[in-house]
Design an enzyme around this catalytic site. Structure first.
Site, PDB file in Angstrom:
ATOM      1  N   LYS A 177       0.836  -1.197   0.000  1.00 53.23           N
ATOM      2  CA  LYS A 177       0.000   0.000   0.000  1.00 53.23           C
ATOM      3  C   LYS A 177       0.871   1.246   0.000  1.00 53.23           C
ATOM      4  O   LYS A 177       1.731   1.406   0.860  1.00 53.23           O
ATOM      5  CB  LYS A 177      -0.881   0.025   1.260  1.00 53.23           C
ATOM      6  CG  LYS A 177      -1.817  -1.167   1.368  1.00 53.23           C
ATOM      7  CD  LYS A 177      -2.494  -1.219   2.735  1.00 53.23           C
ATOM      8  CE  LYS A 177      -1.543  -1.471   3.867  1.00 53.23           C
ATOM      9  NZ  LYS A 177      -2.210  -1.719   5.154  1.00 53.23           N
ATOM     10  N   THR A 208      -7.054   9.358   8.772  1.00 50.76           N
ATOM     11  CA  THR A 208      -6.699   8.080   8.140  1.00 50.76           C
ATOM     12  C   THR A 208      -6.461   6.999   9.197  1.00 50.76           C
ATOM     13  O   THR A 208      -5.759   6.034   8.957  1.00 50.76           O
ATOM     14  CB  THR A 208      -5.428   8.228   7.269  1.00 50.76           C
ATOM     15  OG1 THR A 208      -4.383   8.759   8.093  1.00 50.76           O
ATOM     16  CG2 THR A 208      -5.666   9.125   6.070  1.00 50.76           C
ATOM     17  N   GLY A 210      -7.000   3.784  10.983  1.00 54.69           N
ATOM     18  CA  GLY A 210      -7.693   2.528  10.667  1.00 54.69           C
ATOM     19  C   GLY A 210      -7.921   2.275   9.188  1.00 54.69           C
ATOM     20  O   GLY A 210      -8.691   1.377   8.816  1.00 54.69           O
ATOM     21  N   THR A 211      -7.239   3.028   8.320  1.00 58.09           N
ATOM     22  CA  THR A 211      -7.437   2.812   6.874  1.00 58.09           C
ATOM     23  C   THR A 211      -6.962   1.425   6.445  1.00 58.09           C
ATOM     24  O   THR A 211      -7.602   0.752   5.650  1.00 58.09           O
ATOM     25  CB  THR A 211      -6.691   3.877   6.044  1.00 58.09           C
ATOM     26  OG1 THR A 211      -5.350   3.968   6.532  1.00 58.09           O
ATOM     27  CG2 THR A 211      -7.358   5.224   6.118  1.00 58.09           C
ATOM     28  N   GLY A 212      -5.804   1.009   7.001  1.00 51.89           N
ATOM     29  CA  GLY A 212      -5.250  -0.302   6.632  1.00 51.89           C
ATOM     30  C   GLY A 212      -6.137  -1.435   7.122  1.00 51.89           C
ATOM     31  O   GLY A 212      -6.363  -2.423   6.416  1.00 51.89           O
ATOM     32  N   CYS A 213      -6.674  -1.287   8.340  1.00 53.42           N
ATOM     33  CA  CYS A 213      -7.578  -2.309   8.900  1.00 53.42           C
ATOM     34  C   CYS A 213      -8.806  -2.429   8.010  1.00 53.42           C
ATOM     35  O   CYS A 213      -9.233  -3.538   7.640  1.00 53.42           O
ATOM     36  CB  CYS A 213      -8.033  -1.921  10.311  1.00 53.42           C
ATOM     37  SG  CYS A 213      -6.723  -1.588  11.477  1.00 53.42           S
TER      38      CYS A 213
HETATM   39  N1  LIG Z   1      -4.586  10.314   2.068  1.00 51.87           N
HETATM   40  C1  LIG Z   1      -5.033   9.271   1.367  1.00 51.87           C
HETATM   41  N2  LIG Z   1      -5.774   9.442   0.242  1.00 51.87           N
HETATM   42  C2  LIG Z   1      -6.230   8.393  -0.470  1.00 51.87           C
HETATM   43  N3  LIG Z   1      -5.997   7.106  -0.137  1.00 51.87           N
HETATM   44  C3  LIG Z   1      -5.259   6.866   0.975  1.00 51.87           C
HETATM   45  C4  LIG Z   1      -4.735   7.925   1.786  1.00 51.87           C
HETATM   46  N4  LIG Z   1      -4.045   7.373   2.835  1.00 51.87           N
HETATM   47  C5  LIG Z   1      -4.136   6.036   2.686  1.00 51.87           C
HETATM   48  N5  LIG Z   1      -4.851   5.720   1.562  1.00 51.87           N
HETATM   49  C6  LIG Z   1      -5.203   4.382   1.091  1.00 51.87           C
HETATM   50  O1  LIG Z   1      -5.720   3.673   2.223  1.00 51.87           O
HETATM   51  C7  LIG Z   1      -5.337   2.305   2.185  1.00 51.87           C
HETATM   52  C8  LIG Z   1      -4.548   1.966   3.437  1.00 51.87           C
HETATM   53  O2  LIG Z   1      -3.221   2.410   3.261  1.00 51.87           O
HETATM   54  P1  LIG Z   1      -2.237   2.899   4.402  1.00 51.87           P
HETATM   55  O3  LIG Z   1      -0.898   2.946   3.777  1.00 51.87           O
HETATM   56  O4  LIG Z   1      -2.786   4.160   5.020  1.00 51.87           O
HETATM   57  O5  LIG Z   1      -2.395   1.708   5.424  1.00 51.87           O
HETATM   58  P2  LIG Z   1      -1.903   1.577   6.898  1.00 51.87           P
HETATM   59  O6  LIG Z   1      -0.770   2.498   7.161  1.00 51.87           O
HETATM   60  O7  LIG Z   1      -1.706   0.142   7.136  1.00 51.87           O
HETATM   61  O8  LIG Z   1      -3.167   2.078   7.719  1.00 51.87           O
HETATM   62  P3  LIG Z   1      -3.366   2.238   9.326  1.00 51.87           P
HETATM   63  O9  LIG Z   1      -3.637   3.714   9.508  1.00 51.87           O
HETATM   64  O10 LIG Z   1      -4.577   1.422   9.612  1.00 51.87           O
HETATM   65  O11 LIG Z   1      -2.138   1.742  10.020  1.00 51.87           O
HETATM   66  C9  LIG Z   1      -4.557   2.154   0.871  1.00 51.87           C
HETATM   67  O12 LIG Z   1      -5.452   1.748  -0.137  1.00 51.87           O
HETATM   68  C10 LIG Z   1      -4.012   3.555   0.629  1.00 51.87           C
HETATM   69  O13 LIG Z   1      -3.693   3.791  -0.723  1.00 51.87           O
HETATM   70  C1  LIG Z   2      -5.953  -2.423  17.646  1.00 53.75           C
HETATM   71  C2  LIG Z   2      -5.293  -1.728  16.513  1.00 53.75           C
HETATM   72  N1  LIG Z   2      -5.040  -2.423  15.383  1.00 53.75           N
HETATM   73  C3  LIG Z   2      -4.435  -1.819  14.332  1.00 53.75           C
HETATM   74  C4  LIG Z   2      -4.082  -0.488  14.388  1.00 53.75           C
HETATM   75  C5  LIG Z   2      -3.391   0.164  13.210  1.00 53.75           C
HETATM   76  O1  LIG Z   2      -4.144   1.146  12.643  1.00 53.75           O
HETATM   77  C6  LIG Z   2      -4.395   0.216  15.582  1.00 53.75           C
HETATM   78  N2  LIG Z   2      -4.107   1.527  15.723  1.00 53.75           N
HETATM   79  N3  LIG Z   2      -4.983  -0.433  16.616  1.00 53.75           N
END
Ligand SMILES: Nc1ncnc2c1ncn2[C@@H]1O[C@H](COP(=O)(O)OP(=O)(O)OP(=O)(O)O)[C@@H](O)[C@H]1O
Ligand SMILES: Cc1ncc(CO)c(N)n1
Length: 265
Positions: A177, A208, A210-213
């Site tokens: 990602k 953003t 929890g976007t990855g979750c």
């Molecule tokens: N500012 C943004 N605009 C558009 N898409 C985004 C943005 N930030 C993240 N994404 C998208 O959101 C999804 C999750 O990516 P990201 O790299 O943020 O995950 P992460 O770091 O694992 O998330 P978390 O915040 O849960 O740890 C991907 O599809 C990414 O392209």
């Molecule tokens: C419990 C939990 N899982 C994943 C993340 C990553 O976004 C977080 N902040 N908290």
């Protein structure tokens, strides 16, 4: 009686404000019309400002939760998020191998706020033993760097990291990602045979959390429905772009995403 909905299971930590972890996963499953189940690995005290405390569930009790689920009903797919220790990972690996369930790993290491969520031994176990059991893993750039040992700044670096994941670490497929890089938000799905690149405009927001979750939960829900990984990836990308754009504006810091707004396929 036959079941009426596909079932997805999340094995992850909780965020009491509902933006990350188990709660956001269940919201995403529900929004995709998939029945959600959960086994909790850690309780965190966190909010949109950061992580204040973490309580790891005893490993025997994680085992008990998974036993309760699998003795009763077999989920169609599962995902994991925060797994704080290698002992917990070993338990989860046992269930995945025994029940041969399609498994998506979001290799969570650090919260959006920068707080560490898993220990170093767990990262080694994840790299050497757990990621090989998954249909797909979904690292962000920082997680991909840590697992592959490369520094990732460009698309070329992403390609090199993917080769390490597939050829050296024995991963079936990986979605790297690009949320943490500059420019458009570009994600890449690599399998042995092909690469799929999905790009969206970068939304200018700090909401953003929890976007990855959420992204990996939507992919898991689609896999539970029997969709291909390529199609699940597209739905995940469309869902998360929409969910970030329509932020509900909750909390004083990095707010969560919107699970009500995406109505597409
Ligand atoms: N500012 C943004 N605009 C558009 N898409 C985004 C943005 N930030 C993240 N994404 C998208 O959101 C999804 C999750 O990516 P990201 O790299 O943020 O995950 P992460 O770091 O694992 O998330 P978390 O915040 O849960 O740890 C991907 O599809 C990414 O392209
Ligand atoms: C419990 C939990 N899982 C994943 C993340 C990553 O976004 C977080 N902040 N908290």
């Amino acid at each position: 009686m036959s079941k009426k909905f596909p079932i997805a299971l999340t094995v992850a930590g909780t965020d009491p404000t509902g933006g990350a972890g188990v709660l956001t996963d269940i919201k995403a499953f529900h929004s995709r019309e998939v029945y959600g189940m959960s086994a909790v690995t850690s309780l965190t005290a966190q909010n949109t400002l950061g992580v204040q405390d973490v309580y790891n569930i005893p490993v025997d009790f994680l085992n008990a939760q998974l036993t309760s689920i699998f003795d009763d009903e077999l989920p169609d797919a599962m995902k994991s998020g925060m797994i704080a220790t290698a002992d917990m990972m070993e338990v989860i690996k046992g269930f995945v191998e025994k029940y041969r369930i399609p498994y998506v790993i979001d290799p969570v290491m650090i919260a959006t706020s920068g707080d560490n969520l898993i220990d170093d031994k767990a990262i080694d176990y994840l790299r050497d033993h757990l990621i090989q059991t998954a249909l797909c893993i979904t690292p962000n750039i920082i997680e991909a760097e840590r697992l592959s040992g490369l520094s990732i700044k460009t698309e070329e670096d992403i390609n090199r990291a993917a080769k390490i994941f597939i050829n050296d670490l024995g991963v079936q497929s990986v979605i790297i990602k690009g949320g943490h890089l500059k420019g458009d938000a570009v994600d890449y799905l690599f399998t042995k045979e092909h690469v799929q690149r999905l790009s969206s405009e970068r939304i200018d927001t700090n909401h953003t959390h929890g976007t990855g979750c959420t992204f990996s939960a939507v992919i898991t829900a689609e896999i539970a429905k029997g969709k291909s990984l390529e199609s699940a990836f597209k739905t995940g990308k469309n869902y998360i772009t929409n969910a970030i754009k329509n932020t509900p504006g909750i909390g004083k810091g990095n707010g969560p995403v919107n699970h009500f707004s995406y109505k597409g396929e």
